[in-house]
Design a protein around this motif. Structure first.
Motif, PDB file in Angstrom:
ATOM      1  N   ALA A 371      37.156 -34.385  24.647  1.00  0.00           N
ATOM      2  CA  ALA A 371      36.150 -35.291  24.087  1.00  0.00           C
ATOM      3  C   ALA A 371      35.334 -35.957  25.189  1.00  0.00           C
ATOM      4  O   ALA A 371      34.110 -36.116  25.067  1.00  0.00           O
ATOM      5  N   ASN A 372      35.991 -36.353  26.270  1.00  0.00           N
ATOM      6  CA  ASN A 372      35.262 -36.940  27.398  1.00  0.00           C
ATOM      7  C   ASN A 372      34.270 -35.937  27.978  1.00  0.00           C
ATOM      8  O   ASN A 372      33.135 -36.292  28.322  1.00  0.00           O
ATOM      9  N   GLN A 373      34.695 -34.664  28.097  1.00  0.00           N
ATOM     10  CA  GLN A 373      33.811 -33.633  28.614  1.00  0.00           C
ATOM     11  C   GLN A 373      32.599 -33.429  27.706  1.00  0.00           C
ATOM     12  O   GLN A 373      31.459 -33.329  28.170  1.00  0.00           O
ATOM     13  N   VAL A 374      32.845 -33.362  26.394  1.00  0.00           N
ATOM     14  CA  VAL A 374      31.747 -33.164  25.445  1.00  0.00           C
ATOM     15  C   VAL A 374      30.782 -34.337  25.498  1.00  0.00           C
ATOM     16  O   VAL A 374      29.554 -34.159  25.543  1.00  0.00           O
ATOM     17  N   THR A 375      31.315 -35.542  25.504  1.00  0.00           N
ATOM     18  CA  THR A 375      30.465 -36.732  25.538  1.00  0.00           C
ATOM     19  C   THR A 375      29.653 -36.796  26.815  1.00  0.00           C
ATOM     20  O   THR A 375      28.441 -37.067  26.797  1.00  0.00           O
ATOM     21  N   LEU A 376      30.280 -36.533  27.938  1.00  0.00           N
ATOM     22  CA  LEU A 376      29.587 -36.583  29.224  1.00  0.00           C
ATOM     23  C   LEU A 376      28.453 -35.567  29.274  1.00  0.00           C
ATOM     24  O   LEU A 376      27.338 -35.873  29.723  1.00  0.00           O
ATOM     25  N   MET A 377      28.723 -34.331  28.816  1.00  0.00           N
ATOM     26  CA  MET A 377      27.700 -33.292  28.855  1.00  0.00           C
ATOM     27  C   MET A 377      26.546 -33.616  27.907  1.00  0.00           C
ATOM     28  O   MET A 377      25.371 -33.396  28.241  1.00  0.00           O
ATOM     29  N   THR A 378      26.858 -34.149  26.715  1.00  0.00           N
ATOM     30  CA  THR A 378      25.803 -34.485  25.765  1.00  0.00           C
ATOM     31  C   THR A 378      24.905 -35.582  26.312  1.00  0.00           C
ATOM     32  O   THR A 378      23.667 -35.491  26.241  1.00  0.00           O
ATOM     33  N   LEU A 379      25.511 -36.615  26.882  1.00  0.00           N
ATOM     34  CA  LEU A 379      24.718 -37.703  27.456  1.00  0.00           C
ATOM     35  C   LEU A 379      23.920 -37.227  28.667  1.00  0.00           C
ATOM     36  O   LEU A 379      22.762 -37.634  28.862  1.00  0.00           O
ATOM     37  N   ALA A 380      24.503 -36.366  29.489  1.00  0.00           N
ATOM     38  CA  ALA A 380      23.785 -35.844  30.651  1.00  0.00           C
ATOM     39  C   ALA A 380      22.587 -35.013  30.219  1.00  0.00           C
ATOM     40  O   ALA A 380      21.510 -35.092  30.841  1.00  0.00           O
ATOM     41  N   ALA A 381      22.732 -34.220  29.162  1.00  0.00           N
ATOM     42  CA  ALA A 381      21.604 -33.421  28.674  1.00  0.00           C
ATOM     43  C   ALA A 381      20.486 -34.318  28.167  1.00  0.00           C
ATOM     44  O   ALA A 381      19.304 -34.089  28.465  1.00  0.00           O
ATOM     45  N   GLN A 382      20.843 -35.366  27.421  1.00  0.00           N
ATOM     46  CA  GLN A 382      19.819 -36.283  26.927  1.00  0.00           C
ATOM     47  C   GLN A 382      19.149 -37.032  28.074  1.00  0.00           C
ATOM     48  O   GLN A 382      17.930 -37.223  28.092  1.00  0.00           O
ATOM     49  N   GLN A 383      19.940 -37.446  29.057  1.00  0.00           N
ATOM     50  CA  GLN A 383      19.408 -38.198  30.177  1.00  0.00           C
ATOM     51  C   GLN A 383      18.420 -37.387  30.998  1.00  0.00           C
ATOM     52  O   GLN A 383      17.458 -37.922  31.554  1.00  0.00           O
ATOM     53  N   ASN A 384      18.610 -36.077  31.040  1.00  0.00           N
ATOM     54  CA  ASN A 384      17.768 -35.225  31.871  1.00  0.00           C
ATOM     55  C   ASN A 384      16.669 -34.522  31.083  1.00  0.00           C
ATOM     56  O   ASN A 384      16.122 -33.517  31.530  1.00  0.00           O
ATOM     57  N   GLY A 385      16.348 -35.033  29.902  1.00  0.00           N
ATOM     58  CA  GLY A 385      15.188 -34.553  29.176  1.00  0.00           C
ATOM     59  C   GLY A 385      15.404 -33.331  28.334  1.00  0.00           C
ATOM     60  O   GLY A 385      14.432 -32.723  27.864  1.00  0.00           O
ATOM     61  N   VAL A 386      16.667 -32.943  28.117  1.00  0.00           N
ATOM     62  CA  VAL A 386      16.947 -31.812  27.240  1.00  0.00           C
ATOM     63  C   VAL A 386      17.069 -32.337  25.820  1.00  0.00           C
ATOM     64  O   VAL A 386      17.968 -33.127  25.509  1.00  0.00           O
ATOM     65  N   VAL A 387      16.181 -31.908  24.941  1.00  0.00           N
ATOM     66  CA  VAL A 387      16.160 -32.411  23.579  1.00  0.00           C
ATOM     67  C   VAL A 387      17.382 -31.900  22.824  1.00  0.00           C
ATOM     68  O   VAL A 387      17.737 -30.725  22.906  1.00  0.00           O
ATOM     69  N   GLY A 388      18.025 -32.780  22.097  1.00  0.00           N
ATOM     70  CA  GLY A 388      19.194 -32.386  21.318  1.00  0.00           C
ATOM     71  C   GLY A 388      19.573 -33.485  20.367  1.00  0.00           C
ATOM     72  O   GLY A 388      18.982 -34.577  20.385  1.00  0.00           O
ATOM     73  N   PRO A 389      20.556 -33.256  19.513  1.00  0.00           N
ATOM     74  CA  PRO A 389      21.001 -34.319  18.597  1.00  0.00           C
ATOM     75  C   PRO A 389      21.512 -35.523  19.382  1.00  0.00           C
ATOM     76  O   PRO A 389      22.316 -35.374  20.306  1.00  0.00           O
ATOM     77  N   ASP A 390      21.060 -36.703  19.020  1.00  0.00           N
ATOM     78  CA  ASP A 390      21.466 -37.924  19.721  1.00  0.00           C
ATOM     79  C   ASP A 390      22.932 -38.227  19.440  1.00  0.00           C
ATOM     80  O   ASP A 390      23.389 -38.158  18.294  1.00  0.00           O
ATOM     81  N   LEU A 391      23.650 -38.579  20.474  1.00  0.00           N
ATOM     82  CA  LEU A 391      25.047 -38.967  20.330  1.00  0.00           C
ATOM     83  C   LEU A 391      25.121 -40.380  19.772  1.00  0.00           C
ATOM     84  O   LEU A 391      24.503 -41.309  20.296  1.00  0.00           O
ATOM     85  N   VAL A 392      25.895 -40.548  18.702  1.00  0.00           N
ATOM     86  CA  VAL A 392      26.045 -41.857  18.064  1.00  0.00           C
ATOM     87  C   VAL A 392      27.280 -42.571  18.585  1.00  0.00           C
ATOM     88  O   VAL A 392      27.231 -43.762  18.918  1.00  0.00           O
ATOM     89  N   GLY A 393      28.403 -41.867  18.643  1.00  0.00           N
ATOM     90  CA  GLY A 393      29.618 -42.509  19.122  1.00  0.00           C
ATOM     91  C   GLY A 393      30.797 -41.562  19.098  1.00  0.00           C
ATOM     92  O   GLY A 393      30.751 -40.476  18.510  1.00  0.00           O
ATOM     93  N   VAL A 394      31.858 -42.001  19.762  1.00  0.00           N
ATOM     94  CA  VAL A 394      33.098 -41.228  19.842  1.00  0.00           C
ATOM     95  C   VAL A 394      34.256 -42.170  19.538  1.00  0.00           C
ATOM     96  O   VAL A 394      34.275 -43.314  20.016  1.00  0.00           O
ATOM     97  N   ALA A 395      35.196 -41.698  18.732  1.00  0.00           N
ATOM     98  CA  ALA A 395      36.387 -42.496  18.419  1.00  0.00           C
ATOM     99  C   ALA A 395      37.593 -41.571  18.403  1.00  0.00           C
ATOM    100  O   ALA A 395      37.485 -40.389  18.086  1.00  0.00           O
ATOM    101  N   SER A 396      38.745 -42.118  18.751  1.00  0.00           N
ATOM    102  CA  SER A 396      39.938 -41.280  18.861  1.00  0.00           C
ATOM    103  C   SER A 396      41.159 -42.009  18.330  1.00  0.00           C
ATOM    104  O   SER A 396      41.232 -43.236  18.321  1.00  0.00           O
ATOM    105  N   SER A 397      42.102 -41.190  17.856  1.00  0.00           N
ATOM    106  CA  SER A 397      43.433 -41.661  17.505  1.00  0.00           C
ATOM    107  C   SER A 397      44.419 -40.825  18.305  1.00  0.00           C
ATOM    108  O   SER A 397      44.030 -40.104  19.220  1.00  0.00           O
ATOM    109  N   ASP A 398      45.687 -40.892  17.975  1.00  0.00           N
ATOM    110  CA  ASP A 398      46.672 -40.129  18.734  1.00  0.00           C
ATOM    111  C   ASP A 398      46.493 -38.625  18.560  1.00  0.00           C
ATOM    112  O   ASP A 398      46.760 -37.849  19.476  1.00  0.00           O
ATOM    113  N   ASP A 399      46.020 -38.199  17.384  1.00  0.00           N
ATOM    114  CA  ASP A 399      46.012 -36.774  17.064  1.00  0.00           C
ATOM    115  C   ASP A 399      44.637 -36.201  16.805  1.00  0.00           C
ATOM    116  O   ASP A 399      44.509 -34.995  16.612  1.00  0.00           O
ATOM    117  N   SER A 400      43.600 -37.015  16.733  1.00  0.00           N
ATOM    118  CA  SER A 400      42.266 -36.516  16.431  1.00  0.00           C
ATOM    119  C   SER A 400      41.224 -37.312  17.186  1.00  0.00           C
ATOM    120  O   SER A 400      41.440 -38.491  17.511  1.00  0.00           O
TER     121      SER A 400
END
Length: 863
Positions: A371-400
């Motif tokens: 999840a950290n990898q996905v979030t980091l890559m999504t934010l990096a793509a948005q930060q560098n001008g690559v158009v994509g779905p905006d990240l709203v948020g990430v939440a986690s529990s023990d199993d999901s």
């Protein structure tokens, strides 16, 4: 806190089969095999370890341990299982209860069957002796089945220490194992094996029967979505892989906070409220804040079908996909990562790391790291001008883990009609990738299911496998994946034209070497066959400027399944061959061999054959091939034959060499096929000429009855293939592709008699070299044969041995040569020695030279 009732349409996960259970059972089985193999092949070490352990416990300690081991046996055999079963019943874990009982029964049956089988049928086998080894004259019990039963029970009953009784039983079991070894009731290998056996049975039962999912569902899922920042009003599962009949509609009411809040501050505020108001009123209000009740007025199947109109990008990393409509009517996509499915992604990533020389896809063992990898890559793509779905948020529990993004109501490229994929749309792909690559980002998993077309705008989603500080290879793989994807969607010509228009011909030439199927997404490979991929590569090659040098082919794979299979076959062939040799007879024969003849045989079987094969290939290739360089390729082929069937290795390496020289794959295959056909024809002509010149044809004796029957059978098969129409059609279908490839080369060669003569000379030198090597190997033992008989014996035996598909012909060739010499009247021991010496000189002896030649060619980028 905002209290809301949300409609949840989801698949009811009553039970699931976790890949981790099957993987754990496999690891347990591997552990048992490893322990037993180590015990058998290092029995002295195993006995020494057990002896040392026993000597470390003197008679006093042994006497002291009698009472604890008896107490532990009682606890483990009766009270521990009873406690586990009672706790499962008390907590109403009925599936776990049934799994535990079944696991105990199977472990008891299997362990007792193994003990009975070893004692009755393999009493003196090495594995039995290892498990039942006697120390100082004391007979040690073979195995202790109740330990397998307890191990199976604990494995099937509880995970992650969810049961108190299981948490206490495991330590007691291991203490009992140690004490039983110290008291001599079982050996160390037996104790470890029997516990692993129970673990394996428990995990298999869990996988077969399934287990209650440990993932965020229902109320917990809604809580995670709110924590991720989405005030959900409708939540609908949109995975097409779910079973429609399992869909349910729930009304989930919760007042959990939206976003991450300071829980310590909330607790202080709750305490203040409790002081100001009636505590009973607060408790009553809390009970109303959260609830999950079935929604009888909603048809879950109808809602599911309506929501299928939403296009959600698919990813192998994601376990579940949901479409969410919030209180304001905005649409979101929730990608859920579940811990029980993460193992598959991690194993796939590990397999890629083992199989490939580069790491272009990555998956962590933990869903939180992913999840950290996905979030980091999504934010990096948005930060560098690559158009994509905006990240709203990430939440986690023990199993999901939930990753929420805004949902773009746009189709993926695989759902867009071809007429809507205009040149402007195709060109956007290279613009987006160029923007990402300039910032150091690489996607590394480009396929039609990850790209959206939103009102004419191309949007790349799912940067899950991407990297921020990308390598040049990763960026070129992005371009190669995009080009292959576009070729499948709009055709080869339009895809290449768009690539050249936006990135230029030079970038196209540097992208071509990385377009290999081993690094392409399987979604793209499903639409692009090997033939279409080869056509695309040939079309790119045709675009190369006349003066341009061929780009180096990037080797991604460390090995392929075919390589592993052929190496296994080679090892088995060597094992079988060595097991069938009487080394005493061979050694006596080798001591009589004359070294001078062996040296001559090695020279004839090496230099003449290398030079002849180089002349042959050079003669039939229009492109300029330096003779020394071509001969070096033939030397390098000596090591390739170790892992591929005889005759295929040199042809494959020659094809690779011709590709490096700018010859297309189709023309290269035609040239290599023509060389092999010409070699066969030249060999037959050489036999006839030798027979006529030596006069041996007139003195040939009538073949044996079996040989005549074989020849007649072959003739009948050929006649049937020619006369029976279905067989003739089948034969034509098999021959026609090769004929179509070879015929243009034949037409070109027919007008060049000098090249035909050069090819005949090269092929003749090859035959003479091998026959001479075979003859001098025989002469080294003091035996000779007439030239015609020797040539016939070698060519027929070698051909028959090469038909069997073993690596390098190892085994069949030696057997055929031995049999041929024996038929010709040579004593069997001499025939076997001759065949082995010949193969040693012309096959094994050339391998070291082939290795150095292959390394030399690789450094020069010639293969």
């Amino acid at each position: 806190m905002n209290r809301r009732a949300a409609l949840l349409v989801d698949a009811e996960d009553r039970w699931i089969r976790r890949p981790s259970d099957l993987f754990g059972a496999l690891l347990s089985l591997i552990g048992i095999v490893f322990i037993l193999m180590f015990s058998v092949y290092a029995s002295s070490t195993a006995v020494a370890v057990t002896t040392d352990v026993r000597e470390a416990t003197n008679d006093f300690l042994t006497t002291v341990f009698i009472m604890p081991i008896n107490v532990l046996e009682g606890l483990l055999t009766f009270f521990a299982p009873l406690a586990v079963l009672i706790e499962l019943t008390w907590t109403k874990r009925w599936r776990a209860l049934s799994s535990s009982i079944l696991a105990m029964a199977l472990a008891a049956v299997l362990s007792n069957i193994i003990v009975w089988f070893l004692r009755e049928y393999l009493p003196d086998a090495p594995v039995t002796n290892t498990l039942a080894v006697a120390i100082e004259g004391q007979a040690i019990v073979l195995l202790v089945p109740y330990m397998a039963i307890i191990s199976a029970l604990c494995t099937a009953a509880g995970t992650r220490g969810s049961l108190v009784s299981v948490r206490w039983t495991w330590p007691l079991l291991w203490i009992a194992v140690v004490l039983s070894i110290l008291q001599g009731q079982q050996t160390l290998p037996g104790a470890l094996s029997i516990v692993l056996l129970g673990t394996m049975v428990g995990q298999l039962v869990l996988f077969l029967l399934g287990t209650v999912p440990e993932r965020a569902n229902g109320l917990n899922l809604v809580r995670l979505l709110r924590r991720a920042g989405v005030d959900a009003a409708e939540i609908v599962r949109v995975d097409r892989s779910i079973t429609i009949d399992d869909l349910i509609a729930l009304r989930v009411t919760t007042s959990s906070p939206i976003g991450y809040l300071d829980r310590f501050g909330i607790a202080q505020l709750q305490e203040f409220i409790n002081r100001a108001f009636d505590p009973m009123e607060i408790v009553e209000e809390d009970s109303k804040n959260e609830s999950v009740i079935p929604e009888a007025l909603v048809d879950p199947i109808a809602v599911y079908e309506d929501y299928q109109t939403f296009t959600v990008p698919r990813s192998e990393t994601v376990s579940r996909n949901y479409v969410i409509i919030d209180s304001g009517g905005l649409a979101y996509h929730a990608a859920v990562l579940d811990g029980d499915r993460q193992l598959l992604s991690w194993l796939s990533s590990m397999w890629s790391r083992i199989r490939l020389r580069i790491q272009y896809r990555h998956s962590d063992a933990s869903i939180h790291d992913t999840a950290n990898q996905v979030t980091l890559m999504t934010l990096a793509a948005q930060q560098n001008g690559v158009v994509g779905p905006d990240l709203v948020g990430v939440a986690s529990s023990d199993d999901s883990v939930v990753i929420a993004t805004k949902l773009l109501r746009a189709p993926t490229l695989d759902a867009v009609p071809e007429e809507d994929l205009t040149d402007d749309v195709i060109d956007q792909l290279w613009m987006v990738l160029t923007t990402a690559h300039r910032s150091g980002l690489a996607h590394r998993n480009i396929h039609a299911g990850t790209i959206l077309l939103d009102n004419g705008e191309l949007i790349i989603t799912n940067w899950h496998d991407g990297t921020i500080a990308s390598s040049e290879i990763s960026r070129r793989i992005d371009l190669g994946q995009g080009l292959l994807m576009m070729a499948g969607l709009v055709g080869t010509d339009r895809a290449i034209a768009s690539f050249e228009r936006m990135l230029g011909n030079e970038m196209l030439m540097t992208t071509a070497p990385v377009m290999q199927r081993s690094v392409m997404p399987h979604q793209t490979l499903a639409t692009m066959s090997k033939k279409k991929t080869a056509e695309l590569q040939e079309a790119i090659t045709a675009k190369a400027p006349p003066t341009a040098e061929s780009n180096a082919q990037v080797e991604f794979r460390r090995f392929s399944p075919k390589t592993a299979i052929t190496v296994t076959i080679a090892v088995l062939a060597i094992y079988i061959l060595l097991g069938s040799i009487n080394f005493g007879e061979v050694w006596e024969a080798l001591k009589q061999a004359q070294p001078v003849y062996l040296v001559i045989a090695f020279v004839a079987g090496s230099i003449l054959t290398y030079f002849g094969a180089a002349l042959h290939l050079k003669a039939y290739t229009p492109e300029k091939l330096p003779l020394a360089e071509t001969a070096t390729v033939q030397v390098a082929a000596s090591i390739i034959t170790l892992v591929v069937p005889a005759g295929i290795g040199p042809a494959a390496l020659n094809l690779r060499y011709l590709n490096k020289k700018g010859v297309s794959t189709t023309l290269g295959l035609a040239t290599v096929s023509l060389v092999q056909i010409a070699q066969l024809l030249t060999t037959i002509i050489t036999l006839i000429v030798v027979a006529l010149l030596t006069g041996e044809i007139g003195r040939l004796s009538l073949p044996s009855g079996s040989l005549i029957a074989t020849i007649v059978g072959v003739i009948l098969v050929i006649v049937a293939l020619l006369l029976i129409k279905p067989l003739r059609a089948w034969l034509a279908a098999k021959i026609q592709p090769t004929f179509d490839q070879v015929w243009p080369r034949v037409v070109w060669l027919a007008t060049r008699p000098k090249r035909i003569l050069l090819g005949i000379v090269g092929s003749t030198l090859q035959s003479i070299g091998f026959i001479a090597a075979f003859g001098f190997a025989l002469a080294s033992f003091g035996y000779t044969l007439p030239i015609m008989t020797l040539a016939l014996t070698f060519l027929i035996s070698n051909t028959l041995g090469s038909i069997v598909p073993s690596p390098g012909g190892i085994g069949p060739v030696e057997a055929a040569l031995t049999g041929g010499l024996a038929v010709a009247g040579i004593p069997y021991s001499i025939a076997l020695s001759t065949a082995l010496v010949y193969r040693l000189l012309t096959f094994w002896g050339r391998v070291p030279f082939g290795w150095f030649a292959l390394r030399f060619l690789q450094r020069r980028d010639l293969v």
